[in-house]
Design an enzyme around this catalytic site. Structure first.
Site, PDB file in Angstrom:
ATOM      1  CG  ASP B 404      -1.723   1.142   1.412  1.00 16.67           C
ATOM      2  OD1 ASP B 404      -2.256   1.569   0.383  1.00 16.67           O
ATOM      3  OD2 ASP B 404      -1.861   1.646   2.528  1.00 16.67           O
ATOM      4  CG  ASN B 837      -7.146   1.223   2.278  1.00 16.59           C
ATOM      5  OD1 ASN B 837      -6.487   0.941   3.270  1.00 16.59           O
ATOM      6  ND2 ASN B 837      -6.730   2.070   1.380  1.00 16.59           N
TER       7      ASN B 837
END
Lengths: 368, 1149
Positions: B404, B837
């Protein structure tokens, strides 16, 4: 053998005690110990051609002489072997072997003549050898009751199930039960020396000291019966194939009778391979310079009780002297010589490789 | 689990209506004539699996579901039933040991769960019943009970907030234990209920329990003295979740809606699916091979047995008759039992104890990760966390890292950098002494050097102050760190000696997203201070130090799909305004197009600089418009079904035709050593993919800063932008581009081998794709060549050194991971992330790593390993992963090897005992071999071995490649170990066989029997196998010494002991004094020595001849290669921007 380097990362380990003591352990900071940080001081051996080389040479140099020594020792052992099964029609025991039946009362006796070309010095050990006899068959190996053999009274009258089908004879339990005991080797071998003027003299055979001391004194015990073996075994039957009950194995010597009969004990130690030999008697060395068995003619008197032809077996008599390494067996000597030579050769090869490799290595370093 | 299922069955009625009705305080309501108390589960939390009663059967059942355990159980049962050569004890004891150890471990874990459950279930809570306060145990709470919860207490079940001690009908909670977000969230009471809970007569209709923490739909009917019931909508803002803690509120009252296992927290604690490591798969493959060997051995022996028996006189010689039973049984049944017996005899070839040892190694080994002080981060005072120990070795096998960006590569520590109002750039300068600390930089974009109109400026700043969900931390709160200090400073700069409310000096902000704090702080620097939200009124201190009040009418919450949020406020003057901020892509289509161009330049420039940009827009709402919106929103919020969709529709309807005011740029700093870590990973041959929801430009510059893209990297772009090509459909363009890139990367590239060999080659490819294009590639289902696209795409990706996927939705991240995971060669993937997320991709990848970052604990909770910082990934993979892999691979191979050479002599012995299943070794040896004699050294090895020191592993990332692709557990090494095992087995057996050609081995002429034979072979075996391990050990700690020499000594001691006593419980005293007699024979000694040496000879030779020789040579070689390879790109000139960027980050760290 190995080049080694001590990798001491101890400094971390040392001041760890101090740091963990000062309340650091209150928060979740991991302890700075050598163990937890995988920094335990460690010896880190490195096997390189250089470090292994000398080891190879040393092994080679040690093993080859040992091997030669073993080989010589084994070769010096005198061994004489004679097959008396009686397979061919011209052998003296042919008739005994052929006409064997279980229910004869009259034992068949045959005599085998042989000549020793070399005198046997020191103690001579007399073995009987059997071939194609599967003493290591599982059904056979387990068919015994060590409790019974250890003098356990309950096991005497109620032997283990493992003894089947040699557990009971009718309603009476068999002692000693099981297939091993049942098939006890019962040929009687007597050795005579025939001297030059054809006079025959029997050679005295010692039947003690042929079984392991611990077996004879601890593992095998007669059931308690006030010294009277007949009484102790009165509720038992003799094994099916035995001619006489267990308490008559050696009626003359109470120390060698019943379960503690040494022939019996030797037999009960099942052999590892289908061709085996078992110690039968010992011929003690006579005092003085005369050899135990001088060269010359001998006569072996066999009371032929043990059938082997039905399963294509063979019976042998083996006379052997014994060295510190046991009986005659060239294998150890050869093995040591072979391994020693391999090590030595490898050492040489490695030396060459090492030499060449190092040269190549240093030259290869420069351009890169 | 079972409970819930039962509930579902019995509560079938509830299911049908799809909602539940709750009577507040169990008071019957006028609307319902008959009051049927509905049945719900009680408030007991049961996380434990077993009870005292069902522990044994249930645990046993679960354990025997494992293939290996079941196999051993079968073997054990065969031994019990069929007459087999070894006693059932030989396999029963190890199995019992394994089962017991596992059962104890699981029992202990369950006991801990029970304890935790009890703590929760016996917690005292206050229940309001008929106007009295009653103390109850938490587990006695029923749905419909009205509870009172005090400050700092956790809610015992899911509650609907009825009454709060605060005047404004709100309460604050923190959900730190649920999702890790430590900010205070505001929850609201249901209107009209707060006056008197005691006499409240109401029913609540709400949906059936579901696990989504952020979703709740319900409505409340309030009955008042026979009036028409009033209807109130209930949303997540009214629901207090079990596990959350009440903050800043003295007490609240609430009615329980979901209890026990139906609370959202309980529903969220579903077990994660088990991940299996490659090593485990290899083990299973090897097991299959060994099973085949086992079966074929048994078949060979059975056949031979019957061949042998067919010879006359062999089957049943007179000395060895069969029992009656044996004679009577059917011949074919006999064959079958013989086969089973052989299976039992050889079953030790499949090691029972391997499973125990592997489990123990994994369990104990994982402690080293959590103990590692290098993973300790002093900032958060935490070290690494190991959630699963099953995947330790997988860390050494990683081929793809998916990371990420925000919070992982970057710190997620936002700082307001600049803004742009109407196309004018404003950059805050600390040092400037301008009146308002606010200046216009002379950026290249500014053709006219002037500020935007003051009105626009203030509008923009007001928008920043109003459009957010930030809370003001109250002054009593602790822990105001540097943030406050910074704010003080700014305050001092602004206030010009005016009286400042004392509260303001200690102002801190809390928000779920750090961006918002940065924006509010940014606005503060420019003179607009957000004072807080009090009973729906937002207060702002403006530049002239007047307090402006705005009534907060609606908050249109942020969500990742819309990528924007809005607020509707009414100013004092009665104006209704909508402020909206969001990503450029979601704002630009919704504003007047003529305003866009001015701003777009700035946004793109900022994005290239690596800043996060947000656009701000506003809209005046006429009263009519507002009324329409208001009613629309209210209606949507009341809807019981599809509330989300309906709300979304209204949101989208409102947020149109806005006026763009400006844009902001917020900097997100790189994590410490992010670039070094990425470089090390790439050096280790790992491909790094960045998956981010962020904009392409921002993400790209982060990639440059992290050195994932280098100067010489050729970027291949497959984004919405590149797809726009004049005169072509997007699909066609996509097709063309894919083919072109494929040609470039795959077809023209040199073959794989050379590519791996060269380290940093002249032509690296970087691939950039965005979410929209990706979904086109993946979902172009209407086209026939769907498969082709996906394949092409994957091939391109795999041939690029780094791939950047931007604008990704969380699910797309998981999709990408899944795609790579299932591609050819099924590479091992690892996902790193810190936020909610990233959870989907963390769960999807083989190994999921959570960063203990700022975005809550979701990622950490769902990860397999959690580390405080990204930089720790390097050591985790390169050192720990490498070592764990080598350790466990060696462990597995060694286990198979040692059991092969254990059983092979036994197999060979069958040829010499008439294939009668006679065991070569005594039962005690058969049993103890794997449990005692040879298990500890390999366990110590697999815990402490460092064939290469940790420092060197960290220095030379390329070492990681040596173990890539499961190198030590491929068929090659397996074959080597197997052959070694066979060789050893042959040497042991035939060496002793030759010796026994004359069994008179003692100097008193006495002969050895079959048990001596077995004991000699076994002694050679134990010594050889242990010494072989000693040869492999490169790292001898005192533990290794202790264990290796200790287990040899133990073997000798045990043998003496076992053979020294007549054991009363044994049928047969097979080994009585066998060992002692063996030692009294010189020949036995000699053969043991020579055979051990002969067995180890090839091993020594192999070690010596294997190149490079020893770690030192390897080190020398590597230092050279690293000097030539890895160092050089670092020194080469990078683009100026990147250099400053990363230099900055390194000064920070």
């Amino acid at each position: 053998m190995m080049a080694s380097s001590y990798n001491a990362k101890e400094e971390d380990g040392h001041h760890s005690g101090a740091s963990s003591g000062t309340g650091v352990s209150k928060n979740k900071k991991p302890d700075n110990t050598a163990f937890k940080q995988q920094r335990l001081p460690a010896w880190q051996p490195i096997l390189t051609a250089g470090s292994v080389l000398p080891a190879f040479f040393v092994i080679g140099l040690i093993f080859i002489p040992i091997g030669i020594g073993l080989y010589v020792t084994s070769n010096n052992i005198k061994e004489f072997e004679i097959d008396y099964t009686g397979v061919s029609s011209d052998s003296p025991c042919y008739n005994c072997a052929k006409n064997f039946t279980w229910n004869t009362t009259e034992p068949c006796v045959c005599t085998v003549n042989f000549t020793l070309h070399q005198p046997f010095e020191s103690n001579v050990f007399m073995y009987y050898g059997l071939s194609n006899f599967y003493q290591n068959h599982r059904r056979y190996v387990k068919s015994r009751d060590d409790r019974q053999l250890n003098g356990d009274l309950s096991a005497l009258t109620d032997p283990s199930k493992e003894c089947e089908p040699y557990r009971k004879s009718g309603d009476v339990s068999i002692a000693p039960c099981g297939a091993i005991a049942n098939s006890l080797f019962n040929d009687t071998l007597v050795l005579y020396y025939v001297d030059s003027n054809n006079s025959i003299s029997e050679i005295p055979l010692v039947k003690k000291g042929i079984a392991w001391w611990t077996d004879k004194h601890v593992k095998f015990r007669n059931p308690a019966g006030n010294g009277n073996l007949t009484l102790a075994f009165k509720d038992t039957a003799k094994p099916v194939n035995w001619a006489k009950p267990v308490y008559e194995l050696d009626p003359l010597d109470p120390e060698n009778n019943g379960f503690i009969n040494e022939d019996f004990i030797v037999w009960m130690r099942t052999a590892a391979l289908p061709t085996f030999r078992k110690l039968y008697r010992i011929i003690q060395k006579k005092s003085g310079a005369t050899p135990t068995l001088p060269n010359g003619n001998y006569m072996l008197n066999i009371t032929y009780n043990y059938p082997v032809l039905s399963f294509d077996g063979r019976k042998r008599l083996i006379l052997s002297t014994i060295s510190w390494m046991g009986g005659k067996n060239p294998f150890l000597g050869i093995a040591y010589i072979t391994v020693g030579s391999i090590c030595f050769c490898l050492g040489v090869v490695l030396l060459i490789i090492h030499h060449k490799y190092d040269n190549r290595n240093t030259s290869a370093d420069i351009p890169s | 689990m079972l409970r819930r299922r039962l509930n579902r069955w019995f509560g079938g009625e509830d299911r049908r209506v799809d909602s539940r009705t709750i009577y507040v305080g169990h008071r019957p309501c006028p609307a319902n004539e008959v009051f049927i108390p509905p049945k719900f589960c009680d408030n007991r939390i049961v996380s434990s699996k077993y009870t005292v009663w069902n522990f044994l059967p249930k645990n046993l059942f679960e354990q025997f579901r494992r293939i290996a355990n079941f196999y051993f159980l079968i073997i054990f049962l065969v031994q019990v039933i069929v007459d087999t050569p070894t006693s059932p004890v030989t396999s029963g004891l190890p199995l019992f040991f394994v089962i017991t150890v596992t059962a104890i471990k699981q029992g202990y874990e369950d006991w801990l769960r029970h304890k935790a459950d009890n703590e929760v279930n016996k917690y005292r809570v206050t229940v309001l019943e008929d106007g009295r306060r009653i103390q109850k145990e938490s587990e006695k709470i029923k749905v419909g009970d009205v509870l009172e919860v005090d400050e700092d207490e956790t809610f015992p079940c899911d509650l609907i907030l009825l009454q709060s001690s605060r005047d404004d009908g709100t309460c604050f909670v923190t959900t730190a234990s649920l999702d890790g977000e430590s900010n205070h969230k505001t929850h609201y009471t249901v209107p009209d209920t707060e006056r008197d809970v005691e006499s409240l007569n109401a029913t609540i209709e709400c949906e059936q329990p579901q696990p989504d923490l952020y979703k709740f739909v319900g409505r409340m009917h309030i009955y008042k003295n026979n009036e028409e019931p009033t209807l109130r909508s209930l949303g997540p803002e009214n629901l207090l979740l079990k596990g959350a803690t009440l903050k800043n509120t003295q007490s609240i009252c609430g009615v329980a809606v979901y209890t026990g296992m139906e609370t959202k927290m309980a529903l969220n604690y579903q077990g994660k699916s088990q991940k299996r490591s490659v090593v485990e798969k290899s083990i299973n493959a090897f097991l299959l091979v060994y099973l085949c060997i086992l079966v074929s051995k048994a078949l060979v022996c059975t056949t031979l047995k019957y061949v042998w028996q067919s010879k006359p006189g062999q089957d049943e010689p007179w000395y060895n008759e069969k029992t009656l039973k044996e004679k009577e049984t059917n011949r074919y049944l006999n064959m079958f039992t013989d086969f089973l017996s052989f299976m039992v005899l050889f079953n030790f070839i499949i090691p029972v104890s391997m499973y125990v040892t592997v489990e123990m190694q994994k369990f104990l080994g994982s402690f080293f990760i959590s103990w590692d002080k290098d993973f300790f981060d002093s900032e958060i005072e935490e070290g690494a966390l190991v959630n699963t120990s099953d995947l330790n070795e997988e860390l050494g096998q990683v081929e793809y890292v998916f990371t990420d960006k925000t919070g992982t590569l970057t710190q997620n520590n936002m700082e307001f950098i600049e803004c742009c109002i109407d196309g004018h750039q404003y950059k805050y300068r600390d040092a400037s002494s301008e009146v308002d600390g606010f200046c216009v930089t002379d950026g290249p974009m500014n053709t006219v050097q002037q500020k935007a109109g003051r009105e626009r400026e203030e509008l923009f700043l007001r928008a920043l102050c109003l459009c957010h969900t930030v809370q003001v931390k109250e002054s009593t709160e602790q822990g105001q760190g540097q943030e406050d200090g910074r704010i003080d400073q700014v305050d001092g700069l602004m206030v010009d000696g005016q009286v400042v409310p004392p509260l303001q000096e200690q102002r801190g902000f809390i928000a779920s997203s750090p961006d918002e704090i940065a924006l509010v702080q940014g606005a503060m620097r420019y003179g607009f201070t957000f004072l807080g939200l009090e009973s729906k009124t937002m207060k702002i201190l403006n530049r002239t130090n007047d307090v402006e009040m705005y009534e907060l009418l609606h908050v249109l919450n942020f969500d990742p799909v819309r990528r924007r949020m809005s607020v509707i406020v009414r100013s004092i003057s009665g104006e209704t305004l909508l402020f909206c901020k969001g990503a450029d892509s979601s704002i630009f289509p919704r504003v007047k197009q003529e305003e866009v161009e001015k701003i777009r330049m700035h946004v793109e420039r900022n994005a290239t600089d690596g800043y996060r940009t947000l656009c701000v827009a506003y809209k005046h709402l006429t009263p009519e418009e507002y009324d329409q919106v208001d009613s629309g929103l209210r209606e949507a919020r009341l809807a019981l079904q599809d509330r989300e969709e309906k709300l979304m529709a209204v949101y989208n309807q409102v947020e149109t035709g806005m006026n763009l005011i400006g844009a902001t740029a917020v900097e997100d700093r790189l994590q410490e050593e992010a670039a070094e870590t990425m470089e090390a990973l790439q050096g280790a041959g790992i491909k790094v993919w960045v998956l981010t929801g962020d904009k392409m430009e921002t993400a790209k510059s982060t990639c440059y800063a992290c050195r994932l893209f280098k100067r010489n990297t050729e970027l291949l772009e497959l984004t919405v932008r590149t797809l726009e090509y004049p005169g072509k459909r997007r699909e066609d363009r996509l097709h063309d581009l894919l083919l072109e890139y494929h040609k470039k990367t795959v077809q023209d590239a040199p073959p794989a081998k050379t590519r791996v060999a060269r380290n940093w080659s002249s032509q690296d490819f970087g691939f950039i794709v965005d979410g929209a294009t990706l979904s086109m590639v993946l979902n172009s289902s209407s086209e026939n060549n769907l498969h082709d696209y996906k394949d092409l795409f994957l091939q391109i990706c795999q041939n690029c050194t780094s791939v950047l996927c931007c604008r990704m939705a969380p699910l797309q991240k998981a999709q990408i991971v899944k795609m790579v995971k299932n591609s050819k060669g099924s590479p091992i993937t690892l996902s790193v992330g810190d936020g909610a997320n990233d959870v989907s991709m963390i769960l999807e990848a083989h190994v999921g790593i959570g960063i203990k970052g700022k975005e809550g604990r979701q990622a950490v909770r769902n990860s397999d390993y959690a580390i405080p910082k990204l930089k720790h990934l390097k050591k985790l993979l390169l050192a720990h992963g490498h070592l764990y892999y080598v350790r466990i691979a060696h462990l597995v191979q060694y286990f198979f090897y040692k059991n092969l050479c254990f059983i092979l002599p036994q197999f060979l012995y069958q040829f010499f005992c008439g294939c009668s299943q006679q065991p070569l070794y005594d039962a005690a040896y058969l049993t103890m071999y794997n449990i005692c004699f040879t298990s500890m050294p390999i366990l110590a090895y697999s815990l402490f071995e460092q064939h290469i020191s940790i420092e060197m592993l960290l220095e030379n990332a390329t070492l990681y490649r040596q173990i890539g692709k499961n190198a030590m557990l491929r068929w090659g090494p397996f074959l080597y170990w197997t052959l070694l095992g066979v060789f050893h087995g042959l040497v042991f057996f035939f060496g002793v066989w030759f010796l026994f050609s004359n069994p008179a081995l003692q100097d008193n002429g006495q002969a050895f029997g079959n048990w001596s034979y077995g004991t000699i072979v076994f002694t050679i075996l134990v010594f050889t196998v242990t010494l072989k391990l000693a040869l492999d050990t490169r790292h001898w700690t005192w533990i290794n010494h202790f264990v290796i020499w200790g287990s040899l000594a133990f073997y000798v001691f045990f043998s003496f002991f076992w053979g020294g006593v007549i054991w009363p419980f044994l049928r047969q005293q097979r080994l009585y004094f066998v060992f002692a007699n063996m030692l009294s024979s010189v020949s036995a000694w000699l053969v043991i020595i020579v055979l051990i040496l002969l067995s180890l000879l090839p091993e020594i030779l192999y070690v010596v001849l294997r190149k490079p020789r020893g770690p030192y040579a390897r080190q020398k070689k590597l230092v050279q290669s690293s000097a030539g390879g890895i160092q050089s790109p670092r020194s080469s000139a990078r683009p100026l921007l990147m250099r400053t960027f990363s230099d900055e980050s390194s000064t920070v760290s």
